[in-house]
Enzyme design. Structure first.
Site, PDB file in Angstrom:
ATOM      1  N   ASP A 262      -5.370   0.441   1.490  1.00 15.34           N
ATOM      2  CA  ASP A 262      -4.704   1.107   0.400  1.00 15.34           C
ATOM      3  C   ASP A 262      -5.678   1.204  -0.660  1.00 15.34           C
ATOM      4  O   ASP A 262      -6.758   0.314  -0.497  1.00 15.34           O
ATOM      5  CB  ASP A 262      -3.345   0.787   0.221  1.00 15.34           C
ATOM      6  CG  ASP A 262      -2.623   1.635  -0.551  1.00 15.34           C
ATOM      7  OD1 ASP A 262      -3.021   2.854  -1.076  1.00 15.34           O
ATOM      8  OD2 ASP A 262      -1.297   1.859  -0.690  1.00 15.34           O
TER       9      ASP A 262
HETATM   10  C1  BGC Z   1      -0.745   4.434  -2.477  1.00 14.48           C
HETATM   11  C2  BGC Z   1      -0.976   5.219  -1.323  1.00 14.48           C
HETATM   12  C3  BGC Z   1      -1.935   6.297  -1.495  1.00 14.48           C
HETATM   13  C4  BGC Z   1      -3.000   6.114  -1.937  1.00 14.48           C
HETATM   14  C5  BGC Z   1      -3.963   7.246  -2.065  1.00 14.48           C
HETATM   15  C6  BGC Z   1      -2.010   4.278  -3.223  1.00 14.48           C
HETATM   16  O1  BGC Z   1      -1.855   3.978  -4.622  1.00 14.48           O
HETATM   17  O2  BGC Z   1      -0.113   3.304  -2.245  1.00 14.48           O
HETATM   18  O3  BGC Z   1       0.322   5.538  -0.644  1.00 14.48           O
HETATM   19  O4  BGC Z   1      -1.994   7.111   0.000  1.00 14.48           O
HETATM   20  O5  BGC Z   1      -2.781   5.720  -3.279  1.00 14.48           O
HETATM   21  O6  BGC Z   1      -3.570   8.008  -3.149  1.00 14.48           O
END
Ligand code: BGC
Length: 732
Positions: A262
């Site tokens: 993530d």
């Molecule tokens: C979130 C994810 C997301 C990623 C990309 C993160 O902060 O937890 O769910 O896909 O950002 O935007």
């Protein structure tokens, strides 16, 4: 490209080039206006930008074409750049938020919705979406519950699997499809106290039986990617967790695709107290099997050095890079780096996509109360009052590529349907309380009190004119989603004041609640004649809500999450483990497992939802009272529409394993089917129960069933019905 050609390409790449395939950088690095939160442009070195294998948060056929052309020209092997985006519940046409889609109990509709999202996103140059989110959510305080399909592992499994199928289609080379990413692995939804990014502590059996299930079922559909989660599990951050990533994900689930961290999660292992510095974080991420480092910069800064020193074996690097190259290949990028954007046309919101969004939103609306048949609306004077009455902000914080201007508000849909003569609208109050905090900071309204007094006076006079008030309340759409945990589940005080003032007019009140999470609705229930949950319904939200409240169609959504009496009950879910002192139905209650000041169960339970028509369940039966593998039993029920309107009903099957080597939940959803019935019509609904469905993580730590007694409910919600019984004989 065939496998051999990919391997040849890999062997020709320098270590730096290889490492950079594992580096993802923010789209803001390419374009100043990319929708990326919290990141300034220009933080990434030019040398990294030139070689980084993927980027995120950027879309648009023209601009991506330009970026791709430039990138490929400069890349030593002309390997295309991959564009990823959070297409969570819509790209241009926005569907209801995932929780609202969960309420439809209709995986096929969800699959079609995902295919529509993929088509629109692909036409804007997107190659992969970070969806589905298969996290099990039992805690309404956690704002990301909105991005899930709810608290039940079976419902989540079916929905997540359907989304993977919808996004990816049969062949990823077909440029109407995009790669899916199952996230957040694992158990992100179990964050302690419902506080986002917080740690989770879970026994292995709860983890396996409940939390891992939906990821596992979605992975069976071959998603191209899986994303790690931010949380630690039992002391080890998911992003560095070899048990999760190697044993469970790769070995047990057989996942062969790309594992992406993530956002920044590799670097966050330092804050977790699990990595000493950024180099150590890169080492731990890599050794746990994280292929792509999303935006932490640890891989780009240290992985080459780690490989050169032998700390990370070249073989490991090669395997990871090959997975990324393979993903590009599966997407057909080597043949056509401009897939989907050969022309500059971009996606259009078509009539077909609007119809799909309208249908999806309507199917997820959950009617909780309908005293004196307040709904459907009568042809009389109706006043649409409240902060959601005339707003286009009907999509969630995770629909940032969809424009509000395309959204149909409730007021617009009401005017379209009824004409202006017998309608009025008034905002009634501000959406939020004074100084309320949303994910992006404090919301401050100047002269807040004066403004609210003025709005209230206006609303009361509209209510006095009307026969029925349609009170449109809810949480602001920025109050659910990432980083929006809340310790209170009440509607804003200013909205509750509006409700009680409108009540004083004595008019019929139909309350519509727009929300991304379960809320405390005791007071709202008392003061309203009808109560309906509308979630965050998306582009066609206005039309969908009007279709239902006008009676053009009957509501058919079911709660995919329990709605509590009070926040103190959270985490709240129906599939709890029994205790040694269960609370008896009729007392005495002393020294039993209960709250002194509240019910144990939900105000509105999982699976609950009303219709304008009525359904009668009868003749519940099992085809046998005994079963041994590989036999199966059929559970059936006759459902009759006893009302005077066509309607959909979701028949639910629940099972309980009464005595086992490890305690089993009091009920678990084992099947569901949504059927449509005309007035007077009857249908027999049956479910097959086989031994596989009865397996669990036993005291011996194996997925097995155990002989003994089972209870079965075929019913209308997680708290309805009378159980039937059968015995499973022998051991599988
Ligand atoms: C979130 C994810 C997301 C990623 C990309 C993160 O902060 O937890 O769910 O896909 O950002 O935007």
């Amino acid at each position: 490209m065939d496998k051999k050609a990919l391997e040849t390409l890999l062997s020709d790449m320098s270590t730096e080039e290889k490492v950079m395939q594992l580096v993802q950088i923010p789209g803001s690095e390419y374009e100043a206006d990319a929708e990326i939160t919290g990141v300034e442009r220009g933080q990434v070195k030019e040398s990294v930008k030139r070689l980084a294998g993927s980027t995120l948060g950027i879309w648009g056929s023209k601009r991506l074409k330009k970026i791709q052309e430039q990138y490929m020209k400069e890349h030593p092997h002309h390997i295309p750049l991959m564009f990823m985006l959070d297409v969570i519940h819509g790209h241009k046409t926005v569907l209801p938020c995932p929780l609202g889609q969960g309420a439809s109990f209709d995986p096929e509709a969800v699959r079609k919705g995902a295919a529509m999202q993929a088509k629109e996103a692909a036409a804007d140059g997107v190659h992969a979406t970070f969806s589905p989110m298969a996290d099990l959510c039992r805690d309404a305080r956690w704002g990301r519950i909105m991005e899930s399909t709810g608290e039940d592992k079976l419902l989540n499994s079916r929905m997540a699997a359907a989304m993977v199928e919808g996004y990816q289609g049969e062949d990823l080379k077909d440029s109407a499809h995009i790669a899916a990413c199952v996230k957040h692995f694992a158990a992100y939804g179990a964050a302690e106290g419902g506080r986002d990014y917080n740690n989770t502590e879970l026994s292995e059996h709860t983890l396996r039986e409940h939390y891992l299930r939906a990821y596992g079922e979605a992975i069976k559909k071959d998603p191209v990617m899986v994303m790690t989660s931010f949380n630690s599990i039992n002391g080890i951050p998911a992003t560095g967790n070899t048990f999760l990533m190697k044993k469970v994900l790769r070995e047990e689930f057989g996942f062969k695709g790309v594992l992406i961290s993530d956002w920044g999660a590799v670097g966050e292992m330092i804050n977790h107290g699990y990595a000493e510095d950024r180099k150590d974080a890169a080492l731990k991420g890599m050794m746990a099997g994280v292929d792509i480092d999303m935006c932490s910069g640890c891989y780009s800064a240290h992985l080459e050095e780690l490989v050169n020193s032998g700390a990370v074996p070249m073989k490991l690097l090669d395997e990871a890079v090959l997975r990324v190259l393979n993903m590009k290949n599966e997407l057909g990028l080597f043949e056509d780096p401009f897939r989907g954007i050969d022309t500059d046309a971009g996606p259009v919101i078509s009539e077909e996509s609007r119809n799909l969004a309208r249908e999806a939103a309507a199917a997820g609306l959950v009617l909780l109360e309908n005293k004196g048949k307040a709904l459907p609306l009568r042809k009389e004077k109706n006043a649409f009052i409240g902060p959601y009455a005339d707003t286009k902000r009907l999509q969630s914080s995770w629909a940032f590529s969809g424009d509000d201007e395309n959204t149909v508000s409730l007021w617009e849909a009401a005017l379209e349907l009824y004409g202006p003569e017998a309608l009025k609208t008034a905002a009634g109050c501000t959406m939020l309380d004074q100084d309320a905090v949303t994910a992006r900071g404090q919301r401050h309204v100047d002269h807040w009190q004066e403004e609210n007094d003025r709005l209230l006076t206006e609303a009361v006079s509209a209510a006095e004119w009307a026969d029925t008030v349609i009170l449109c309340l809810g949480e602001d759409s920025a109050q659910s989603g990432e980083a929006t945990s809340k310790a209170s589940l009440k509607l804003p005080a200013v909205q509750l004041r509006l409700l009680s003032e409108i009540k004083k007019t004595g008019k019929r009140i139909v309350t519509l609640v727009f929300t991304g999470r379960p809320l405390e609705l005791m007071e709202v229930r008392e003061l309203s004649d009808a109560l309906m949950i509308c979630w965050l319904p998306g582009t066609e939200g206005g039309h969908a809500v009007l279709d239902v409240i006008s009676g053009k169609r009957s509501p058919s959504g079911r709660l995919p999450v329990s709605f509590p009496y009070t926040v103190g009950q959270e985490p709240l879910h129906y599939d709890i483990y029994p205790t040694g002192r269960p609370k008896p139905e009729n007392g005495p209650f002393e020294y039993t497992s209960r709250y002194l000041d509240c019910e144990n169960g939900a105000l509105y339970p999982f699976g609950y939802g009303l219709s304008y028509t009525s359904f009668e369940y009868g003749g519940e039966k099992l085809s046998a009272q005994k079963m041994s593998a590989p036999e199966s039993i059929t559970a059936s029920v006759k459902v009759r529409n006893t009302g005077d309107m066509r309607g959909d009903v979701t028949v639910q099957l629940y099972i309980r394993d009464v005595c086992a080597s490890r305690v089993r939940p009091v009920r678990e959803l084992a099947g569901f089917r949504k059927i449509s019935l005309d007035p007077g019509a009857e249908e027999e609904v049956s479910f097959v129960i086989n031994e596989e469905m009865l397996r669990f993580w036993t005291a011996e730590e194996k997925w097995e069933s155990e002989a003994g007694k089972f209870l079965v409910w075929i019913c209308d919600s997680s708290s309805a019905g009378k159980p039937l019984e059968f015995r499973l004989e022998g051991r599988a």
